[in-house]
Design an enzyme around this catalytic site. Sequence first.
Site, PDB file in Angstrom:
ATOM      1  N   LYS A  17       5.800  -1.523 -13.051  1.00 45.39           N
ATOM      2  CA  LYS A  17       5.631  -1.901 -12.354  1.00 45.39           C
ATOM      3  C   LYS A  17       6.196  -0.901 -11.546  1.00 45.39           C
ATOM      4  O   LYS A  17       5.966   0.264  -9.709  1.00 45.39           O
ATOM      5  CB  LYS A  17       5.715  -2.695 -11.322  1.00 45.39           C
ATOM      6  CG  LYS A  17       4.885  -4.614 -12.355  1.00 45.39           C
ATOM      7  CD  LYS A  17       4.345  -4.938 -11.477  1.00 45.39           C
ATOM      8  CE  LYS A  17       6.062  -6.015 -11.325  1.00 45.39           C
ATOM      9  NZ  LYS A  17       6.774  -6.493 -12.923  1.00 45.39           N
ATOM     10  N   ARG A  92       3.019 -13.487  -6.011  1.00 39.99           N
ATOM     11  CA  ARG A  92       4.299 -13.556  -6.930  1.00 39.99           C
ATOM     12  C   ARG A  92       3.558 -15.203  -7.479  1.00 39.99           C
ATOM     13  O   ARG A  92       3.899 -15.935  -8.717  1.00 39.99           O
ATOM     14  CB  ARG A  92       5.643 -13.801  -7.431  1.00 39.99           C
ATOM     15  CG  ARG A  92       6.023 -12.582  -8.087  1.00 39.99           C
ATOM     16  CD  ARG A  92       7.816 -12.433  -8.209  1.00 39.99           C
ATOM     17  NE  ARG A  92       7.905 -11.889  -9.174  1.00 39.99           N
ATOM     18  CZ  ARG A  92       8.581 -10.537  -9.476  1.00 39.99           C
ATOM     19  NH1 ARG A  92       8.521  -9.809  -8.421  1.00 39.99           N
ATOM     20  NH2 ARG A  92       9.339 -10.427 -10.387  1.00 39.99           N
ATOM     21  N   ARG A 131      17.092  -2.579 -20.893  1.00 43.55           N
ATOM     22  CA  ARG A 131      16.579  -1.764 -19.123  1.00 43.55           C
ATOM     23  C   ARG A 131      18.242  -2.308 -18.191  1.00 43.55           C
ATOM     24  O   ARG A 131      18.867  -2.672 -19.010  1.00 43.55           O
ATOM     25  CB  ARG A 131      16.558  -2.532 -18.516  1.00 43.55           C
ATOM     26  CG  ARG A 131      15.725  -2.178 -16.892  1.00 43.55           C
ATOM     27  CD  ARG A 131      14.353  -2.023 -16.595  1.00 43.55           C
ATOM     28  NE  ARG A 131      14.919  -3.390 -16.020  1.00 43.55           N
ATOM     29  CZ  ARG A 131      13.696  -4.105 -15.123  1.00 43.55           C
ATOM     30  NH1 ARG A 131      12.819  -4.343 -14.926  1.00 43.55           N
ATOM     31  NH2 ARG A 131      13.829  -5.160 -15.310  1.00 43.55           N
ATOM     32  N   ARG A 164      21.160  -4.870 -14.205  1.00 43.09           N
ATOM     33  CA  ARG A 164      20.726  -6.064 -13.303  1.00 43.09           C
ATOM     34  C   ARG A 164      21.315  -7.297 -13.963  1.00 43.09           C
ATOM     35  O   ARG A 164      20.986  -7.873 -15.264  1.00 43.09           O
ATOM     36  CB  ARG A 164      19.211  -5.624 -13.530  1.00 43.09           C
ATOM     37  CG  ARG A 164      18.866  -4.714 -12.353  1.00 43.09           C
ATOM     38  CD  ARG A 164      16.807  -4.855 -12.608  1.00 43.09           C
ATOM     39  NE  ARG A 164      16.794  -6.103 -11.634  1.00 43.09           N
ATOM     40  CZ  ARG A 164      15.114  -6.037 -11.618  1.00 43.09           C
ATOM     41  NH1 ARG A 164      13.925  -5.133 -11.453  1.00 43.09           N
ATOM     42  NH2 ARG A 164      14.573  -7.098 -11.440  1.00 43.09           N
ATOM     43  N   ARG A 175      13.086 -15.368 -16.918  1.00 38.12           N
ATOM     44  CA  ARG A 175      11.993 -14.745 -16.246  1.00 38.12           C
ATOM     45  C   ARG A 175      10.568 -14.870 -16.676  1.00 38.12           C
ATOM     46  O   ARG A 175       9.551 -14.745 -16.112  1.00 38.12           O
ATOM     47  CB  ARG A 175      12.226 -13.290 -15.817  1.00 38.12           C
ATOM     48  CG  ARG A 175      13.664 -13.739 -14.868  1.00 38.12           C
ATOM     49  CD  ARG A 175      14.402 -12.033 -15.052  1.00 38.12           C
ATOM     50  NE  ARG A 175      13.525 -10.922 -13.733  1.00 38.12           N
ATOM     51  CZ  ARG A 175      14.006  -9.796 -14.438  1.00 38.12           C
ATOM     52  NH1 ARG A 175      14.100  -8.747 -15.319  1.00 38.12           N
ATOM     53  NH2 ARG A 175      13.254  -8.670 -13.488  1.00 38.12           N
TER      54      ARG A 175
HETATM   55  P1  AMP Z   1      11.833  -8.165  -9.922  1.00 38.21           P
HETATM   56  O1  AMP Z   1      12.640  -6.321  -9.638  1.00 38.21           O
HETATM   57  O2  AMP Z   1      10.264  -7.803  -8.623  1.00 38.21           O
HETATM   58  O3  AMP Z   1      11.842  -7.523 -10.782  1.00 38.21           O
HETATM   59  O4  AMP Z   1      12.673  -9.411  -8.803  1.00 38.21           O
HETATM   60  C1  AMP Z   1      13.336  -9.585  -9.028  1.00 38.21           C
HETATM   61  C2  AMP Z   1      14.132 -10.967  -8.463  1.00 38.21           C
HETATM   62  O5  AMP Z   1      13.342 -10.575  -7.117  1.00 38.21           O
HETATM   63  C3  AMP Z   1      12.662 -11.937  -9.366  1.00 38.21           C
HETATM   64  O6  AMP Z   1      13.131 -12.869 -10.665  1.00 38.21           O
HETATM   65  C4  AMP Z   1      12.707 -12.995  -8.477  1.00 38.21           C
HETATM   66  O7  AMP Z   1      14.081 -13.984  -8.206  1.00 38.21           O
HETATM   67  C5  AMP Z   1      13.409 -12.289  -6.621  1.00 38.21           C
HETATM   68  N1  AMP Z   1      11.482 -11.691  -5.899  1.00 38.21           N
HETATM   69  C6  AMP Z   1      11.105 -10.961  -6.428  1.00 38.21           C
HETATM   70  N2  AMP Z   1       9.485 -10.979  -5.757  1.00 38.21           N
HETATM   71  C7  AMP Z   1       9.301 -11.841  -5.669  1.00 38.21           C
HETATM   72  C8  AMP Z   1       8.453 -12.968  -4.768  1.00 38.21           C
HETATM   73  N3  AMP Z   1       7.344 -12.200  -4.157  1.00 38.21           N
HETATM   74  N4  AMP Z   1       8.584 -14.088  -5.246  1.00 38.21           N
HETATM   75  C9  AMP Z   1       9.751 -14.761  -4.403  1.00 38.21           C
HETATM   76  N5  AMP Z   1      10.590 -13.991  -5.073  1.00 38.21           N
HETATM   77  C10 AMP Z   1      10.683 -12.410  -5.952  1.00 38.21           C
END
Ligand code: AMP
Length: 230
Positions: A17, A92, A131, A164, A175
Site C-alpha cells: 500500500k 481498518r 522488509r 520496523r 498483524r
Molecule cells: P501500517 O504501517 O499501515 O501497517 O500500520 C502500522 C500500525 O499502525 C498498525 O499495525 C496499527 O497498530 C496502527 N494503525 C495504523 N492505521 C490504523 C488504523 N486505521 N486503526 C488502528 N490502528 C492503526
Amino acid sequence: MSQPFHVILLGAPGAGKSTQSRLLRGRFPIVVFATGQMLRDEVQHGTPLGVLADSYFKNGTLLPDEIMIALMTARLRDVPADRGVLLDGFPRTTVQAEALDQILARLGRSLTAVIALGLSDADAIHRLGGRRMCEGLGEPFPLHIDDRESVAACLRLGGRIVTRPDDEPEVILERLRVYDAETEPLIGFYEQRGLLHRISAAGTPEDVHAKIVAILEEAGAGRQSTGNSS
Ligand code: AMP
C-alpha cells in the site's frame, strides 16, 4: 480540472500500500494519508499519541477506533478543496469505515473507489519478514533484504536500514490475524456499496501501479498533477 477523487487502498500488511501510495501521489493531485507512517512519526517525536501507538505496534494490534477517527477527522478537514485524498491504512475496521462516510459527507466529499490489493499469507509473510525501512533520506521507505541493489544504494547515500518493530517475526502473524478479523470484512462492506475493485498485489510495483491507474482513470480521475503533500 478534474473532480478531486477519494480513494482507499485496502490490503493486508505487506501488500504494498505505501509503495503504491508513493507512486500515485506523483501522478494525481491528491493528499496521501498513511496512518501507520503518521503514527510512526508521532513515536519518533515522543508525543503522547506516539507513546500510545508504540505499545500497539509492539503487539501488532490496532489503536482504538475513536483515536484514529479523531485523527482523521482533523486531517481531512484541512485538505484543500481542489485536492483529492488517498487513504493508506484507514479505515481498518467497520466502525472506522462508517465514521469515514460521515466525515466525508460533512465535507461534501464522497468515495470514488476502494482498491483491494490481494496477497496470499505466504507472500505477505515473505515480504514482511524481509522488509526493512531505509531511514534518513527524507521520508522513510521500505525495501526488501533480497533486493541487494536497493539496500546498497540506501547505505551508500547515507541512509540507515532498520526493521520496523511490527515487522519482527512474532508480530507479523498477529498483524495478519488482526487484518483477517478486523479489516478484511471491509472488502464486503465496500463491495455492497459498488465501490470495490480487487487486484492482485503480486507482480512488480509498476505492474500493480498500472492496474490502479487504469481503475482510477476509468473512475474519472484526472491525469494532471503534481505538487504533493502527505
Ligand atoms: P501500517 O504501517 O499501515 O501497517 O500500520 C502500522 C500500525 O499502525 C498498525 O499495525 C496499527 O497498530 C496502527 N494503525 C495504523 N492505521 C490504523 C488504523 N486505521 N486503526 C488502528 N490502528 C492503526
